[in-house]
Design an enzyme around this catalytic site. Structure first.
Site, PDB file in Angstrom:
ATOM      1  CB  SER A   6      -0.908  -0.004   1.228  1.00  0.00           C
ATOM      2  OG  SER A   6      -1.405   1.308   1.425  1.00  0.00           O
ATOM      3  CG  HIS A  31      -3.736  -1.832  -1.291  1.00  0.00           C
ATOM      4  ND1 HIS A  31      -4.741  -2.757  -1.415  1.00  0.00           N
ATOM      5  CD2 HIS A  31      -4.179  -0.926  -0.393  1.00  0.00           C
ATOM      6  CE1 HIS A  31      -5.755  -2.427  -0.618  1.00  0.00           C
ATOM      7  NE2 HIS A  31      -5.438  -1.305   0.015  1.00  0.00           N
ATOM      8  CG  ASP A  33      -5.263   2.230   0.867  1.00  0.00           C
ATOM      9  OD1 ASP A  33      -6.159   1.363   0.840  1.00  0.00           O
ATOM     10  OD2 ASP A  33      -4.123   2.024   1.322  1.00  0.00           O
ATOM     11  CG  MET A  35      -9.020   6.715   1.948  1.00  0.00           C
ATOM     12  SD  MET A  35      -8.279   6.837   3.574  1.00  0.00           S
ATOM     13  CE  MET A  35      -7.225   5.365   3.564  1.00  0.00           C
ATOM     14  CG  HIS A  64      -9.312  -0.517  -0.172  1.00  0.00           C
ATOM     15  ND1 HIS A  64      -8.700  -0.538   1.069  1.00  0.00           N
ATOM     16  CD2 HIS A  64     -10.638  -0.596   0.061  1.00  0.00           C
ATOM     17  CE1 HIS A  64      -9.632  -0.619   2.009  1.00  0.00           C
ATOM     18  NE2 HIS A  64     -10.815  -0.656   1.427  1.00  0.00           N
ATOM     19  CG  MET A  66     -11.653   2.644   1.935  1.00  0.00           C
ATOM     20  SD  MET A  66     -10.052   2.797   2.752  1.00  0.00           S
ATOM     21  CE  MET A  66      -8.984   2.833   1.311  1.00  0.00           C
ATOM     22  CG  MET A 135     -11.447  -2.994   5.673  1.00  0.00           C
ATOM     23  SD  MET A 135      -9.971  -2.695   4.675  1.00  0.00           S
ATOM     24  CE  MET A 135      -9.021  -1.590   5.740  1.00  0.00           C
ATOM     25  CG  ASP A 173      -5.939  -2.855   3.678  1.00  0.00           C
ATOM     26  OD1 ASP A 173      -4.881  -2.448   4.191  1.00  0.00           O
ATOM     27  OD2 ASP A 173      -6.636  -2.172   2.894  1.00  0.00           O
TER      28      ASP A 173
HETATM   29  C1  DX5 Z   1      -6.478   1.681   5.660  1.00  0.00           C
HETATM   30  C2  DX5 Z   1      -6.016   1.354   4.269  1.00  0.00           C
HETATM   31  C3  DX5 Z   1      -4.863   0.444   4.297  1.00  0.00           C
HETATM   32  C4  DX5 Z   1      -3.628   1.060   4.902  1.00  0.00           C
HETATM   33  C5  DX5 Z   1      -2.801  -0.017   5.517  1.00  0.00           C
HETATM   34  O1  DX5 Z   1      -7.640   2.388   5.620  1.00  0.00           O
HETATM   35  O2  DX5 Z   1      -7.046   0.712   3.550  1.00  0.00           O
HETATM   36  O3  DX5 Z   1      -4.571  -0.096   3.015  1.00  0.00           O
HETATM   37  O4  DX5 Z   1      -2.852   1.747   3.953  1.00  0.00           O
HETATM   38  O5  DX5 Z   1      -1.780   0.565   6.252  1.00  0.00           O
HETATM   39  P1  DX5 Z   1      -0.983  -0.236   7.391  1.00  0.00           P
HETATM   40  O6  DX5 Z   1      -0.399  -1.463   6.756  1.00  0.00           O
HETATM   41  O7  DX5 Z   1       0.023   0.735   7.859  1.00  0.00           O
HETATM   42  O8  DX5 Z   1      -2.012  -0.563   8.435  1.00  0.00           O
HETATM   43 ZN    ZN Z   2      -6.464  -0.473   1.687  1.00  0.00          ZN
END
Ligand code: DX5
Ligand code: ZN
Length: 218
Positions: A6, A31, A33, A35, A64, A66, A135, A173
């Protein structure tokens, strides 16, 4: 074990260098993320970043989402070059349509559930996905602590998949470290996302990847 790095914890002043170091260290996927500040409290990156990663690496891009109303945005992520796109079950009344649209576009569809969402909430969509993302933190930020109770839910999902869609994978994740990796793999996870453990390892990215690989069961 498929290791998905990620980039949320990467140093964005050198994204190309960071992704290439992860690739050379042997991660399998990148990955991304996404948001929106509504579905989760944080705002991160959009389709532009997926398109940027596509120009940096040939590794599969695991996106991913969100975000609220993901159906409004999936085409942009498909166009940007996403290979895998996962959408949350929470707050998505027309999830089948979204998953089928992903499938028709040639993208691997995934369904995501938060730590507080019971396994049974995804049972009706299991035949329509290539992976389930469980998650192991509440989404929004990297660097949070792994919630160990999710391991039981991963086992439940694996059992349901074995009945309904045995080819499908389980991704986890959030807060994954060398210490908790074997437990969650034993529960049935085979795709492992990590941000902090890779990009913030005190000895560097390669050491982070090595550490996870040597702790992993396969
Ligand atoms: C959290 C994200 C994850 C995050 C994981 O909301 O979806 O992908 O980047 O980060 P670590 O591995 O640091 O928990
Ligand atoms: Zn993620």
């Amino acid at each position: 074990m498929i290791l998905s790095a990620s980039i949320l914890s990467a140093d964005f002043t050198d994204l190309r260098g960071q992704v290439q170091q992860a690739e050379q260290a042997g991660v399998d996927w990148i990955h991304v993320d996404v948001m929106d500040g509504h579905f989760v409290p944080n705002i991160t990156m959009g389709a532009f970043m997926v398109e940027t990663c596509k120009r940096i690496t040939s590794l599969p891009l695991d996106v991913h989402l969100m975000i609220e109303k993901p159906e409004r945005h999936i085409q942009a992520f498909i166009n940007a070059g996403a290979d895998y796109i996962s959408v949350h079950i929470e707050g998505n009344p027309n999830i089948h349509r979204t998953l089928q649209a992903l499938r028709s576009a040639g993208v691997h569809p995934g369904i995501v559930l938060n730590p507080g969402t019971p396994a049974g909430h995804v049972s009706a969509v299991l035949p329509f996905v290539d992976y389930v993302l469980a998650m192991t933190v509440n989404p929004g930020f990297s660097g949070q602590s792994f919630i160990p109770q999710v391991a039981g839910k991963v086992s439940e999902i694996r059992k349901m998949l074995d009945q309904m869609n045995p080819q499908a994978s389980i991704e986890v994740d959030g807060g994954i470290t060398a210490e908790n990796l074997p437990v969650i793999q034993t529960a049935g996870a085979n795709i492992i996302v990590a941000a902090t453990a890779i990009f913030r390892h005190p000895e560097g990215i390669a050491a982070g990847v090595r550490n996870l690989r040597s702790a992993g069961l396969n």
